[in-house]
Design an enzyme around this catalytic site. Sequence first.
Site, PDB file in Angstrom:
ATOM      1  CD  GLU B 313      37.115  40.193  46.717  1.00 17.26           C
ATOM      2  OE1 GLU B 313      37.427  41.324  46.362  1.00 17.26           O
ATOM      3  OE2 GLU B 313      36.802  39.287  45.915  1.00 17.26           O
ATOM      4  CG  ASP B 392      40.604  43.678  42.231  1.00 16.43           C
ATOM      5  OD1 ASP B 392      40.938  42.807  41.393  1.00 16.43           O
ATOM      6  OD2 ASP B 392      39.446  43.818  42.639  1.00 16.43           O
ATOM      7  CD  GLU B 420      36.434  43.552  38.585  1.00 20.79           C
ATOM      8  OE1 GLU B 420      37.150  42.559  38.354  1.00 20.79           O
ATOM      9  OE2 GLU B 420      36.033  43.847  39.723  1.00 20.79           O
TER      10      GLU B 420
END
Lengths: 844, 844
Positions: B313, B392, B420
Amino acid sequence: MPSKLIAALGLACLSWPIALTAETGYDAWLRYAPLEGAALAQARQSIPAVVALLDDSPVGHSAQAEIVRGIRGMLGRTMRAEGSLPTENAIVVGTLEEIRRAAPGWRLEIPVGAASLPANSYRLRTVTANGRVYTVVAAPDARGLLYGSFALLRKIALGQALAGVDESQSPYASIRWVNQWDNLDGSIERGYGGRSIFWEGGKAREDLTRVADYGRLLASLGIDGCSINNVNANPKVLSPDFLPQIARIAEALRPWGVRVVLAVDFGSPKSIGGLDTFDPLEERVAAWWKSAADAIYSAIPDLGGFVLKADSEGRVGPSTYGRTHADAANVVARALAPHGGLLLYRGFVYDHHMDWRNLKNDRARAAYDNFHDLDGKFDDNVVIQIKNGPIDFQVREPASPLFGALEKTNQAIELQVTQEYMGQAHHLVFLPAMWKETLDFDMHAGNSTSPTPVKALVAGRVFHRTVGGFVGVVNAGLDENWMGNHMSQANLYGFGRLAWDPDLSAARIADEWTRLTFGSDPTVDKTIDQMQLTSWRTYENYTGPLGLQTLTDITGNHYGVNVEASERNGWGQWHRADDKGVGMDRTAATGTGYIGQYRPAVARVFESMAACPDDLLLFLHHVPYTHVLHDGKTVIQYIYDSHYEGAEAVEGYVRAWQRLKPLVDERRYREVLDQLEYQAGQAEVWRDAVTNWFARASGIADAKGRVGHYAGRFEAERLALERYAVRDVTLAEDASGGQAVACAAATCTATLRYQGPSGWYTLRVEYFDQNDGVSHYRLWVGKQLIDEWAADRKLPTRRLDSTSSTRRQISGVALRPGDEIRVEGVPGGAEQAALDYIEIVPER
Amino acid sequence: MPSKLIAALGLACLSWPIALTAETGYDAWLRYAPLEGAALAQARQSIPAVVALLDDSPVGHSAQAEIVRGIRGMLGRTMRAEGSLPTENAIVVGTLEEIRRAAPGWRLEIPVGAASLPANSYRLRTVTANGRVYTVVAAPDARGLLYGSFALLRKIALGQALAGVDESQSPYASIRWVNQWDNLDGSIERGYGGRSIFWEGGKAREDLTRVADYGRLLASLGIDGCSINNVNANPKVLSPDFLPQIARIAEALRPWGVRVVLAVDFGSPKSIGGLDTFDPLEERVAAWWKSAADAIYSAIPDLGGFVLKADSEGRVGPSTYGRTHADAANVVARALAPHGGLLLYRGFVYDHHMDWRNLKNDRARAAYDNFHDLDGKFDDNVVIQIKNGPIDFQVREPASPLFGALEKTNQAIELQVTQEYMGQAHHLVFLPAMWKETLDFDMHAGNSTSPTPVKALVAGRVFHRTVGGFVGVVNAGLDENWMGNHMSQANLYGFGRLAWDPDLSAARIADEWTRLTFGSDPTVDKTIDQMQLTSWRTYENYTGPLGLQTLTDITGNHYGVNVEASERNGWGQWHRADDKGVGMDRTAATGTGYIGQYRPAVARVFESMAACPDDLLLFLHHVPYTHVLHDGKTVIQYIYDSHYEGAEAVEGYVRAWQRLKPLVDERRYREVLDQLEYQAGQAEVWRDAVTNWFARASGIADAKGRVGHYAGRFEAERLALERYAVRDVTLAEDASGGQAVACAAATCTATLRYQGPSGWYTLRVEYFDQNDGVSHYRLWVGKQLIDEWAADRKLPTRRLDSTSSTRRQISGVALRPGDEIRVEGVPGGAEQAALDYIEIVPER
């Protein structure tokens, strides 16, 4: 016009659902807490969807909005607020006139039409018409609609059924007012709930939300007048340029039917009016009062009137020009009369420079002596405002003889809601129990044989006066709970309820208040009711039993113990305790003659030591300490016993309250517990100070061996001290053993070597918490820190005295022989981290 | 040294008795609420007066102080903290070595001496000697003393008897760490509980009290390491002049046995080291890492190590120089090794520019593909930190195949405690239930036939690695309750408990947490436990069932609905839903081959559509909408049904919670209710958006007729609008009917004329609450204001989308045919008081 409507509907708080507002005390008895279970189901069944208002006044709109708000809170439903009679079930709030117009066929069954319901009355009645059920709140005027609506909501909150409701209520008296002693600078005389909600820096506060909310609290009790400034008045309030300030406050109170009343200064014509005199018989002075009244009424047409304190405690009055109180009252009253205003003239007039050595002198005589000869000389819009007792809001006084002495003069009783001599919001004292005794006391006035209780006299019922009633001295302030103490709110509630209906019992008032304020759990209600109802006697027990009056510092803060403060000065609150006996001889036979001011039927009882109630004995008679009371105890032993009983009762309140923990919301639980725990410590300070004083004065020991002997108590002055210095306290009784230790260094320690048996103990540290600094304390056992605290209460003293004497209680401490218990003090500001003693109490 | 002792004894909070501290959530599961009734009596019976510490470390002192604090809270007693074995009953907290010295005769019955209790273990045992009863907390080291002490206190809090206690516990794995993704500027990546407790303005915060309190929370769970900065690391943390900042934080955590861990940037040798390279095979680079490590260890000798995110990332990594992850990991690890430090090297490495059109591409393969060939190439102090699933932190993923593929490499599982993709503290989702499925999943690794669940693999038990374990991504922040949501605390609790003992069931963890956090009322416990234990499935039901992953805006805020956000881009979270079918074909036979990364016994189940669990079907297979699941439903109908079930379940949580009102403290009751009511509205937004998307995509109608048909719903765009303008929302699914209305004027209104039957209704107003302004709304029925509110939630969007879409529910509204319902919007900031719809729901 949305914003106007919001105000009218009282929906400012809508942004949070009412049910989820935290319990802060702000909403007092108007919480409208959600009903639950069967009560909710029943209420949902009986409350319709519409509340129709047949009236167009702002006060009428407040009534309708209050019903919407209350039902929303209690039932979780928003009723439809409509302006005409709906063709479905509804609550109808309407004046008799509008109801007759809208529904001519309804039979509200009021004997002879509207005139038969007195002003401010209301009628609740279920009417069935065209198959629909209307719950009607009818009244001759808008205030009546508001009072009826609050009554309806109270019924729902108390779980009473509405079906078939049929009830009329009229106020007992025309005057139901409160006096706030707020100074224009924002301070409050005798205020214990924070600074003024009205004033700040010489002006009305910017945000008057709380004034409106206070108006709502008052309206819920039927109170319709509020004086907004100290009776020790600033003349400025009558200045033309100050009028807008008053007008703003009047505007905030007006939707709740509460009229502003002003306290005025008798010297105003001279001090602000530009005249060289304030002689009430001078034309110019009369003209000045008239023009001042005209000006204020043009700004505030519904002003209730004036309150006037003259020739008292340093205020100027008619005596300056050799005029009478009637002259003074009438000159002002005549200025108010064209506007319908009342003058409340305070009867609290006395000489505070009396010779204490003259056993015939007596302040208790003053109100009667000053006013009874003037009976009939006062104009019809003058009301003499008379304190409940002849002295000044003491813990026990007989009813003022003046109540029975005015036959051609209007009168009102002045009751003190703020707890000036009653623990000042630090002590739980439910005053309605005390007021009831005075209100119900038969003065044997008039010529018939029917009873003439004080309530009937002040309401004008005995001598057919059209004006009269009740004035409460309240000092609600900016504290979130208004009074500085959740429990003290019950005093305002009780005052208002009694002003509306003095026949209510103290028990009923306490129970209503508790259920509205803390909910309907039976354990909660029973516990709080019992605490409230016994609290006056409890407070009396440790502060001034047998009619001694409150044995406090009468020339100082009116809070802590000071047995001798009343003596050897001109203030006249003498109890005349010496080494032989105690009490004021107020008999006609040998004393001051005060008892002779009562009608014979009363005087006979008071004059005779055999008939005189023990509770008033020392107020009316001087007796030796060995005098035997009706219950067989000597006076001295009663003084000892009552103080121990009182202190124990407060410990009992603490324990009772602790049992409510799971049943009361967290914040109020915590705040009330803190107050009660403090009070328990303070009751012990009183107990010890008073009993030691009387033991020393009388030379007679406590038959039960308690006074002067305190198991487990270790005087600080006898401990091993590092840097702490032994200090005399203000009075010998202010500290156990007559001495304390104080710290002039950065930090000091006092150490005790424990030699008792092993076990779990509660440690009590008696320390001094003045208001001129914040000291910090730590308590160690050996090397282990057990507790630490700050001396940060707001108590009215800068001295080492009984007012600052405060208890820290540390429970669950394991002690072993040889342990060192050490208190470390760190002074802050002018406060020297002083200590009185450590007490070690075994735990069961 | 008083102040030092206060810190050591953890008595900073002593100024208020613990029992009276308001419930704010700050104390989480360490409230030590007072025991009551029989539990209190039993505990007072069995808890002695002395707690003796036989150890002299700061951590040992924390253990002793914690027992004093806990017993004080629960029993109201302050135990005597002593430093040697007392001649009376006592709790004895001591290392095995010190206990052997002080009491050689005691038989703690540990097989072969101290060595037999692994590091950080503890033993609780009752020993009777010389007629005295000692409750012993024994351990080989200070951390074990601390963990044992917390365990003892937990037992007392849960009402378990201590008499005859006999229990040993050892941590399941050596690594029990948390990662905080806190930036040095004080913001937190994926943090939903306020700003950083560690950092502000590029420095450690002035007041680190909360860091110490966080250390205590972590220690109570047995967590002993905490990385204190974002894995997307600022290189500055390794600058020599920054070390004092880190050292201060380490000092705050040290008394709780929590070691600081640092996230470092692989480019540091170049970016702050003054080199022109960060090639891991360069000598100069290795030397730089060594000197950097030496410097930090000289300041913080107990540093736990580093965490490194490389080549992921946008972070630089070994690929810059064509080196391997092993090269990268080893160069850093060798610098740490002399100090005993670990390098946790993140396995979260993938290409985010993949070609979505290539059906063989698959991000899920990345971790395995990147690391399995390197197995055995990593130094012994390197640990590969592997996310639980291959993508993820989605709502449902299979266990990462990498767990079964590393036999000669240390590994740790990375679990995300911060929510998240799981509602971000706005939704109740109890994650331990999900983690348990992964931890217990048998990877069929190794060569024996005994099960090799993920927990055993990551702990190193299968392949006999000495290092391994559990890492939780936590973002505790400055919010008073740490997590932004009281219920979310259970996720941290559960992570810690599982890291200590992954054999614990989710039900046991939920129950422990609930009882410690909300008390022991059985109704409270049962209700909260059930909510927690069903919450993951509920959330999955409305956000991404059948292995679809979380159907959120994966390139945006990871919060609101965006079914297509995963498609047609390089990020690889594809579910490949189109008009014919849905799901990623990851089979070995026809798909990406991902399933082939599993051992055959696992792959066989996943590969077969018949054997593959429905919950993972669309993660592993592509199927037509009409595919029939094991339960007989088609995929499309399951998608519809699960979304309606999920939304209804949340409404059920609200009702269940409301029943707890009298049983839960006021503040937490209110805050949790607010969260659940919001979640209920948001679940409906998800339900409608996802079901409409699939209805449109599939062309198959909901068999139950719900999707697209909403009784009582009135689209804002169809109302009579004044100044409101119709606006398209970001995606068609972001608003009911695909459109909203927004207000560009000072105030706008939308009006609906009600024509339904008379009755009581709940009104639901769906509006948009962006984070770039605060609009105000008012709702009127006729002339009556019924409700007003502000759009002031903190939601992560500036747009009209499903994230800002928010429900206001107004119950108890009486409606009559012909009523005008009017919503007035007043924009604030950039927020335009937008509306989606009004729904009118009859009340029963």
